[in-house]
Design a protein around this motif. Structure first.
Motif, PDB file in Angstrom:
ATOM      1  N   SER A 132       0.825  -1.205   0.000  1.00  0.00           N
ATOM      2  CA  SER A 132       0.000   0.000   0.000  1.00  0.00           C
ATOM      3  C   SER A 132       0.864   1.262   0.000  1.00  0.00           C
ATOM      4  O   SER A 132       0.630   2.196  -0.770  1.00  0.00           O
ATOM      5  CB  SER A 132      -0.918  -0.009   1.225  1.00  0.00           C
ATOM      6  N   LEU A 133       1.889   1.276   0.848  1.00  0.00           N
ATOM      7  CA  LEU A 133       2.776   2.448   0.920  1.00  0.00           C
ATOM      8  C   LEU A 133       3.602   2.590  -0.354  1.00  0.00           C
ATOM      9  O   LEU A 133       3.808   3.707  -0.841  1.00  0.00           O
ATOM     10  CB  LEU A 133       3.696   2.350   2.147  1.00  0.00           C
ATOM     11  N   ALA A 134       4.062   1.461  -0.904  1.00  0.00           N
ATOM     12  CA  ALA A 134       4.846   1.519  -2.149  1.00  0.00           C
ATOM     13  C   ALA A 134       3.986   2.042  -3.297  1.00  0.00           C
ATOM     14  O   ALA A 134       4.432   2.874  -4.090  1.00  0.00           O
ATOM     15  CB  ALA A 134       5.399   0.137  -2.486  1.00  0.00           C
ATOM     16  N   LEU A 135       2.729   1.579  -3.380  1.00  0.00           N
ATOM     17  CA  LEU A 135       1.833   2.024  -4.451  1.00  0.00           C
ATOM     18  C   LEU A 135       1.537   3.518  -4.346  1.00  0.00           C
ATOM     19  O   LEU A 135       1.358   4.200  -5.343  1.00  0.00           O
ATOM     20  CB  LEU A 135       0.504   1.252  -4.403  1.00  0.00           C
ATOM     21  N   PHE A 146      -0.364   9.561   7.311  1.00  0.00           N
ATOM     22  CA  PHE A 146      -0.486   8.146   7.651  1.00  0.00           C
ATOM     23  C   PHE A 146      -0.466   8.071   9.178  1.00  0.00           C
ATOM     24  O   PHE A 146       0.163   8.892   9.842  1.00  0.00           O
ATOM     25  CB  PHE A 146       0.677   7.336   7.084  1.00  0.00           C
ATOM     26  N   ILE A 147      -1.141   7.084   9.724  1.00  0.00           N
ATOM     27  CA  ILE A 147      -1.253   7.000  11.187  1.00  0.00           C
ATOM     28  C   ILE A 147       0.107   6.871  11.859  1.00  0.00           C
ATOM     29  O   ILE A 147       0.314   7.391  12.946  1.00  0.00           O
ATOM     30  CB  ILE A 147      -2.216   5.863  11.614  1.00  0.00           C
ATOM     31  N   ARG A 170       2.271  -4.632  17.640  1.00  0.00           N
ATOM     32  CA  ARG A 170       2.835  -5.367  16.496  1.00  0.00           C
ATOM     33  C   ARG A 170       2.747  -4.566  15.200  1.00  0.00           C
ATOM     34  O   ARG A 170       3.608  -3.753  14.923  1.00  0.00           O
ATOM     35  CB  ARG A 170       2.188  -6.746  16.350  1.00  0.00           C
ATOM     36  N   THR A 171       1.664  -4.756  14.419  1.00  0.00           N
ATOM     37  CA  THR A 171       1.611  -4.052  13.123  1.00  0.00           C
ATOM     38  C   THR A 171       0.563  -2.946  13.096  1.00  0.00           C
ATOM     39  O   THR A 171       0.454  -2.231  12.115  1.00  0.00           O
ATOM     40  CB  THR A 171       1.284  -5.044  11.985  1.00  0.00           C
ATOM     41  N   ARG A 172      -0.245  -2.827  14.167  1.00  0.00           N
ATOM     42  CA  ARG A 172      -1.317  -1.827  14.136  1.00  0.00           C
ATOM     43  C   ARG A 172      -1.281  -0.929  15.372  1.00  0.00           C
ATOM     44  O   ARG A 172      -0.600  -1.226  16.342  1.00  0.00           O
ATOM     45  CB  ARG A 172      -2.672  -2.534  14.024  1.00  0.00           C
ATOM     46  N   TYR A 173      -2.008   0.180  15.290  1.00  0.00           N
ATOM     47  CA  TYR A 173      -2.016   1.153  16.377  1.00  0.00           C
ATOM     48  C   TYR A 173      -3.340   1.119  17.130  1.00  0.00           C
ATOM     49  O   TYR A 173      -4.413   1.085  16.521  1.00  0.00           O
ATOM     50  CB  TYR A 173      -1.797   2.563  15.819  1.00  0.00           C
ATOM     51  N   GLU A 174      -3.244   1.157  18.467  1.00  0.00           N
ATOM     52  CA  GLU A 174      -4.436   1.259  19.305  1.00  0.00           C
ATOM     53  C   GLU A 174      -4.867   2.722  19.329  1.00  0.00           C
ATOM     54  O   GLU A 174      -4.062   3.602  19.650  1.00  0.00           O
ATOM     55  CB  GLU A 174      -4.118   0.815  20.743  1.00  0.00           C
ATOM     56  N   GLN A 188      -1.170   0.619   9.837  1.00  0.00           N
ATOM     57  CA  GLN A 188      -0.154   1.686   9.768  1.00  0.00           C
ATOM     58  C   GLN A 188      -0.392   2.657   8.615  1.00  0.00           C
ATOM     59  O   GLN A 188       0.000   3.806   8.679  1.00  0.00           O
ATOM     60  CB  GLN A 188       1.229   1.070   9.570  1.00  0.00           C
ATOM     61  N   ASN A 189      -1.012   2.149   7.529  1.00  0.00           N
ATOM     62  CA  ASN A 189      -1.181   2.975   6.336  1.00  0.00           C
ATOM     63  C   ASN A 189      -2.536   3.683   6.295  1.00  0.00           C
ATOM     64  O   ASN A 189      -2.900   4.255   5.276  1.00  0.00           O
ATOM     65  CB  ASN A 189      -0.998   2.135   5.075  1.00  0.00           C
ATOM     66  N   ALA A 190      -3.301   3.632   7.401  1.00  0.00           N
ATOM     67  CA  ALA A 190      -4.574   4.373   7.432  1.00  0.00           C
ATOM     68  C   ALA A 190      -4.255   5.862   7.297  1.00  0.00           C
ATOM     69  O   ALA A 190      -3.320   6.364   7.922  1.00  0.00           O
ATOM     70  CB  ALA A 190      -5.299   4.101   8.741  1.00  0.00           C
ATOM     71  N   GLU A 191      -5.031   6.553   6.459  1.00  0.00           N
ATOM     72  CA  GLU A 191      -4.816   7.990   6.263  1.00  0.00           C
ATOM     73  C   GLU A 191      -5.813   8.765   7.115  1.00  0.00           C
ATOM     74  O   GLU A 191      -7.015   8.546   7.027  1.00  0.00           O
ATOM     75  CB  GLU A 191      -4.984   8.355   4.795  1.00  0.00           C
TER      76      GLU A 191
END
Length: 199
Positions: A132-135, A146-147, A170-174, A188-191
């Motif tokens: 997602s980030l690369a695209l 990005f969050i 781990r890979t996501r944010y609370e 992580q890639n949520a805008e």
């Protein structure tokens, strides 16, 4: 068709896409941005099939979304009603995407992430953070972050609701929803839109 496609996808991909559209008699409609999806495939009441893709995607996102939706169309033609992102769709999608995995179409820094994603493609490319980030070329939409760029403890807006960013798990944010006081996990890639609160 070429005149329209050249605005949305890499030029080298046009002959391959034109072939797929003609071969499978695809009715493609380019639409305004939708918050919840990049594209979709549906059977219209008159029995015709229609694919829609959002007009705000960059060429690499647009092409991947278009092939994703064409794969739904082809899967429906071949197998009828099956799981939307089941094994039949995955096989068709992988097969359709392979010819596009070349440096003339996708930049070299995107190709490894794309190849990795295609080993077991999911319903949304956004679930694969690296791809997602690369695209998106590592750039968020104007006025958004990005969050992972939002400082811990900061307040941000997402889909008209306010949240406070918490720790990474781990890979996501609370993130705490300030209205209902529930904690939600964000990729992580949520805008999101950072909110400057008056002190």
């Amino acid at each position: 068709m070429k005149k329209i496609l050249i605005k949305y996808i890499p030029e080298e991909a046009i002959p391959l896409v034109e072939y797929l559209i003609i071969e499978h008699k695809i009715n493609l409609k380019i639409v305004s941005e939708r918050q919840t999806k990049h594209g979709d495939f549906r059977r219209l009441p008159n029995g015709h099939m229609q694919i829609t893709v959002n007009n705000n995607l960059n060429p690499y996102q647009f092409l991947l979304t278009l092939i994703h939706e064409i794969a739904h169309h082809v899967t429906y033609q071949k197998f009828g009603r099956v799981q939307p992102h089941g094994k039949e769709w995955k096989t068709v999608f992988q097969h359709l995407m392979l010819p596009f995995l070349q440096p003339e179409i996708y930049p070299k820094h995107i190709l490894p992430y794309l190849a990795n994603y295609l080993k077991n493609p999911k319903a949304s490319t956004d679930t694969d953070v690296n791809l997602s980030l690369a695209l998106r070329e590592g750039k968020s939409e104007d006025g958004k972050n990005f969050i992972f760029e939002v400082p811990n403890g900061s307040v941000f807006q997402f889909k008209e609701k306010l949240y406070k960013r918490g720790n990474k798990r781990r890979t996501r944010y609370e993130c705490l929803n300030l209205e209902n006081k529930r904690v939600y996990l964000f990729n992580q890639n949520a805008e999101v839109k950072l909110i400057a609160l008056n002190k």
